[in-house]
Design a protein around this motif. Sequence first.
Motif, PDB file in Angstrom:
ATOM      1  N   LYS A   1       0.825  -1.216   0.000  1.00  7.92           N
ATOM      2  CA  LYS A   1       0.000   0.000   0.000  1.00  7.92           C
ATOM      3  C   LYS A   1       0.851   1.255   0.000  1.00  7.92           C
ATOM      4  N   HIS A   2       1.988   1.224   0.700  1.00 11.05           N
ATOM      5  CA  HIS A   2       2.848   2.401   0.770  1.00 11.05           C
ATOM      6  C   HIS A   2       4.179   2.064   0.121  1.00 11.05           C
ATOM      7  N   SER A   3       4.561   2.899  -0.848  1.00 13.82           N
ATOM      8  CA  SER A   3       5.779   2.576  -1.575  1.00 13.82           C
ATOM      9  C   SER A   3       6.481   3.864  -1.997  1.00 13.82           C
ATOM     10  N   PRO A   4       7.797   3.814  -2.162  1.00 13.17           N
ATOM     11  CA  PRO A   4       8.505   5.005  -2.633  1.00 13.17           C
ATOM     12  C   PRO A   4       8.217   5.285  -4.112  1.00 13.17           C
ATOM     13  N   PHE A   5       7.640   4.311  -4.815  1.00 13.35           N
ATOM     14  CA  PHE A   5       7.336   4.499  -6.244  1.00 13.35           C
ATOM     15  C   PHE A   5       5.831   4.453  -6.438  1.00 13.35           C
ATOM     16  N   PRO A   6       5.330   5.108  -7.497  1.00 14.46           N
ATOM     17  CA  PRO A   6       3.886   4.993  -7.757  1.00 14.46           C
ATOM     18  C   PRO A   6       3.527   3.544  -8.058  1.00 14.46           C
ATOM     19  N   LEU A   7       2.422   3.079  -7.500  1.00 15.80           N
ATOM     20  CA  LEU A   7       1.994   1.704  -7.759  1.00 15.80           C
ATOM     21  C   LEU A   7       0.858   1.721  -8.764  1.00 15.80           C
ATOM     22  N   LEU A   8       1.003   0.895  -9.783  1.00 14.89           N
ATOM     23  CA  LEU A   8       0.033   0.901 -10.876  1.00 14.89           C
ATOM     24  C   LEU A   8      -0.785  -0.380 -10.876  1.00 14.89           C
ATOM     25  N   SER A   9      -1.890  -0.344 -11.607  1.00 15.53           N
ATOM     26  CA  SER A   9      -2.656  -1.581 -11.791  1.00 15.53           C
ATOM     27  C   SER A   9      -1.836  -2.485 -12.715  1.00 15.53           C
ATOM     28  N   LEU A  10      -2.224  -3.741 -12.792  1.00 20.97           N
ATOM     29  CA  LEU A  10      -1.488  -4.668 -13.658  1.00 20.97           C
ATOM     30  C   LEU A  10      -1.481  -4.165 -15.095  1.00 20.97           C
ATOM     31  N   GLU A  11      -2.635  -3.717 -15.547  1.00 20.52           N
ATOM     32  CA  GLU A  11      -2.721  -3.263 -16.939  1.00 20.52           C
ATOM     33  C   GLU A  11      -1.859  -2.024 -17.184  1.00 20.52           C
ATOM     34  N   GLN A  12      -1.967  -1.038 -16.269  1.00 24.83           N
ATOM     35  CA  GLN A  12      -1.145   0.180 -16.431  1.00 24.83           C
ATOM     36  C   GLN A  12       0.339  -0.169 -16.452  1.00 24.83           C
ATOM     37  N   CYS A  13       0.689  -1.137 -15.622  1.00 20.99           N
ATOM     38  CA  CYS A  13       2.095  -1.515 -15.494  1.00 20.99           C
ATOM     39  C   CYS A  13       2.608  -2.181 -16.782  1.00 20.99           C
ATOM     40  N   LEU A  14       1.797  -3.060 -17.331  1.00 20.86           N
ATOM     41  CA  LEU A  14       2.254  -3.832 -18.498  1.00 20.86           C
ATOM     42  C   LEU A  14       2.076  -3.097 -19.834  1.00 20.86           C
ATOM     43  N   ARG A  15       1.140  -2.170 -19.878  1.00 29.53           N
ATOM     44  CA  ARG A  15       0.861  -1.498 -21.158  1.00 29.53           C
ATOM     45  C   ARG A  15       2.100  -0.798 -21.694  1.00 29.53           C
ATOM     46  N   GLY A  16       2.477  -1.163 -22.900  1.00 29.58           N
ATOM     47  CA  GLY A  16       3.609  -0.526 -23.571  1.00 29.58           C
ATOM     48  C   GLY A  16       4.960  -0.958 -23.034  1.00 29.58           C
ATOM     49  N   ALA A  17       4.983  -1.923 -22.080  1.00 25.05           N
ATOM     50  CA  ALA A  17       6.272  -2.361 -21.518  1.00 25.05           C
ATOM     51  C   ALA A  17       6.991  -3.272 -22.509  1.00 25.05           C
ATOM     52  N   ASP A  18       8.317  -3.338 -22.338  1.00 21.89           N
ATOM     53  CA  ASP A  18       9.121  -4.192 -23.216  1.00 21.89           C
ATOM     54  C   ASP A  18       9.588  -5.456 -22.512  1.00 21.89           C
ATOM     55  N   CYS A  19       9.824  -5.317 -21.202  1.00 22.55           N
ATOM     56  CA  CYS A  19      10.304  -6.479 -20.451  1.00 22.55           C
ATOM     57  C   CYS A  19       9.553  -6.515 -19.138  1.00 22.55           C
ATOM     58  N   VAL A  20       8.970  -7.674 -18.803  1.00 23.81           N
ATOM     59  CA  VAL A  20       8.308  -7.800 -17.513  1.00 23.81           C
ATOM     60  C   VAL A  20       9.216  -8.628 -16.604  1.00 23.81           C
ATOM     61  N   ALA A  21       9.512  -8.052 -15.429  1.00 20.71           N
ATOM     62  CA  ALA A  21      10.416  -8.730 -14.489  1.00 20.71           C
ATOM     63  C   ALA A  21       9.632  -9.100 -13.245  1.00 20.71           C
ATOM     64  N   LEU A  22       9.535 -10.384 -12.958  1.00 16.69           N
ATOM     65  CA  LEU A  22       8.827 -10.830 -11.763  1.00 16.69           C
ATOM     66  C   LEU A  22       9.817 -10.918 -10.605  1.00 16.69           C
ATOM     67  N   LEU A  23       9.590 -10.078  -9.570  1.00 15.64           N
ATOM     68  CA  LEU A  23      10.551 -10.008  -8.464  1.00 15.64           C
ATOM     69  C   LEU A  23      10.018 -10.607  -7.167  1.00 15.64           C
ATOM     70  N   THR A  24       8.695 -10.682  -7.043  1.00 13.51           N
ATOM     71  CA  THR A  24       8.108 -11.275  -5.822  1.00 13.51           C
ATOM     72  C   THR A  24       7.110 -12.339  -6.252  1.00 13.51           C
TER      73      THR A  24
END
Length: 425
Positions: free
Chosen positions: A351-374
Amino acid sequence: MSDDFSAVCVLGLGYIGLPTASVLATHGFQVTGVDVAPHVVDTVNAGAIHIEEPGLQTVVYAAIQSGKLRAALQPESADVFIIAVPTPLTPEKKADMRFVIQAAESIVPHLKHGTLVILESTSPPGTCRELIMPILERSGLNVGGDVHLAYCPERVLPGRILTEFIANDRIIGGINPTSAERARALYDRFVEGRIFLTDTTTAEMVKLLENTFRDVNIALANEAALICERMGVSFWEVARLANRHPRVKVHDAGPGVGGHCISVDPWFLVEKAAEESRIVRLARERNDAMPRHVADAIAELAEGVKSPKIAVLGLAYKANVDDIRESPAVRVVDCLRGRGFEVAVHDPHVKHSPFPLLSLEQCLRGADCVALLTNHDEFKAIEPRQAAEWMRCRILYDTRNLLDVAAWKAAGFRVHLLGVGETRH
Ligand code: SAJ
């Protein structure tokens, strides 16, 4: 030994203190939970919680409704004081004991004959004897005789706190045998696991060894993953097969070790016995170097892509929790941003993060590489074809071996796993 406690004061309403306070309240104790943060006190008094932990909301609500739990900014008179405040790491990799000291000092005016003081915070060996005891003795009372002091490390796993709180075996270290017995009488009221008594410094050492054991094993897994990358084989396959041996349990490799425990506690041993703690230090360094390795791998995968956008899945330090303390994912994002990459982050728990948190769609839209970290459960349900539709280039980097490689490949992704080298045979 008579069990005459009724009022308990828990200092620190975080991941350990809040479950402790609420479980004690539902076991008949009159509990005051103390926290220095007004918003925490207000939230708890409203029967709500400020952290994510399965089942905790229900217990806190029940405890507040029953009138057995109340949160406050200052400690109040009680038969038992439980200190469960954080012991963070200083930039010099030393235990920052400020909160423990403040908590111990704040209870001095409330000490009386027969009071039991329990430290639960993870602390360097010797803390009860060298740090807490002299503070408590400022009251004029004798520790061991008039006032009892014990170290009872918590051993619960975030995500399973309420179950483990009751079920786990407990170690109780007393400043003297009477103190240990008094603390046992308290824990006996709700612990279903076995309780083992020892002295304070041994108990402090036990806690640190437990978490160091895990850190060293994870470091070994991470090192093996790097070796496998070099050798052109899969760490995951190697580990799976090695684990068929009856006495081998290879841990999981990953983007590094986070959380406020395992990535911190081993340093307390290094602080106290630097010369002897060689493997301990090396393991810390190996695990701490993993986020950079991950960022390097992502940068390599994105090579040749114009102004690449990286979509990061997961910011929490481990699966299905909202906690980002010491999270390796945060370090990976920092590292990528530092290199000028556009990074979008999605985490359904945080819920609280130093970076803006996006929905899955906002995050993936137009992305080139998806990195799964957790390795949050939600990520397993991501539909690769939907992700492919949203993204510009289709590159997947999975640092946790979580996703279904075949399904992502079938959706047109170039798939890379941490710990898997280019095949040489
Ligand atoms: N991790 C790996 N590989 C693994 C296991 C974990 O990379 O095979 C990573 C996780 O992703 C995470 C970190 O290690 O970033 C730590 O996670 P964890 O689940 O091992 O441990 P914590 O920090 O959530 O909780 C630990 C527990 N200690 C042990 O298991 C020995 C818990 O019982 C303690 O109570 C807690 O530390 C604490 O408060 O000290």
